[in-house]
Design an enzyme around this catalytic site. Structure first.
Site, PDB file in Angstrom:
ATOM      1  CG  HIS A  74      -1.915   1.100   1.235  1.00 56.42           C
ATOM      2  ND1 HIS A  74      -1.807   2.173   2.090  1.00 56.42           N
ATOM      3  CD2 HIS A  74      -3.032   1.318   0.491  1.00 56.42           C
ATOM      4  CE1 HIS A  74      -2.817   2.995   1.884  1.00 56.42           C
ATOM      5  NE2 HIS A  74      -3.574   2.510   0.917  1.00 56.42           N
ATOM      6  CG  ASP A 119      -7.102   3.811   0.099  1.00 55.40           C
ATOM      7  OD1 ASP A 119      -5.864   3.708   0.204  1.00 55.40           O
ATOM      8  OD2 ASP A 119      -7.707   4.882   0.291  1.00 55.40           O
TER       9      ASP A 119
END
Length: 151
Positions: A74, A119
């Protein structure tokens, strides 16, 4: 007291009702990242606030387990978005949570699309992991200086 804290961190952890999680439209800044995690995941977003070497703010060293690798990827995704001219921690994008699935869009531009995908990928990645309490509040001094390279 510690048990109560752990229950709060690992429990459902959301003030959102089940109906709200299933069909609510969100726009996000960094603080709303928790909404995407809450939509999909079996754990409270708070369970990842200071986990391993990468979950939370910053990160360095070798990821400790599958959860830490999710957070590492991420971070890489946010770096790529930033290189593309987006501001991952400030940019907002529209998305929906329907039946524990994230639906990105409709995006108005490439940044919204990129950040929602970052996300979304994190949320699904974390949902498929086993949680290890030994990495909660992991001391950053135990994380190596060198980090793996982002692809």
């Amino acid at each position: 007291m510690l048990l109560l804290l752990l229950l709060l961190l690992l429990g459902p952890g959301s003030c959102l009702s089940e109906a709200t999680r299933r069909s609510h439209v969100y726009k996000r800044g960094l603080l709303e990242l928790a909404g995407t995690l809450d939509c999909v995941g079996p754990r409270s977003p708070m369970a990842y606030m200071n986990y391993g070497c990468y979950c939370g703010l910053g990160g360095h060293g070798e990821p400790r387990d599958a959860i830490d690798w999710c957070c590492y990827y991420h971070d890489c995704c946010y770096s790529q978005a930033q290189d593309a001219g987006c501001s991952p921690k400030l940019y907002r994008y529209p998305w929906k949570c329907m039946d524990h699935r994230i639906l990105c869009g409709p995006a108005e531009n490439k940044c919204q699309e990129l950040l929602c995908r970052c996300d979304e990928t994190l949320a699904y990645c974390l949902a498929d992991t086993e949680y290890h309490l030994k990495y909660l509040f992991f001391p950053s001094v135990l994380c190596e200086k060198d980090s793996p390279k982002c692809n």
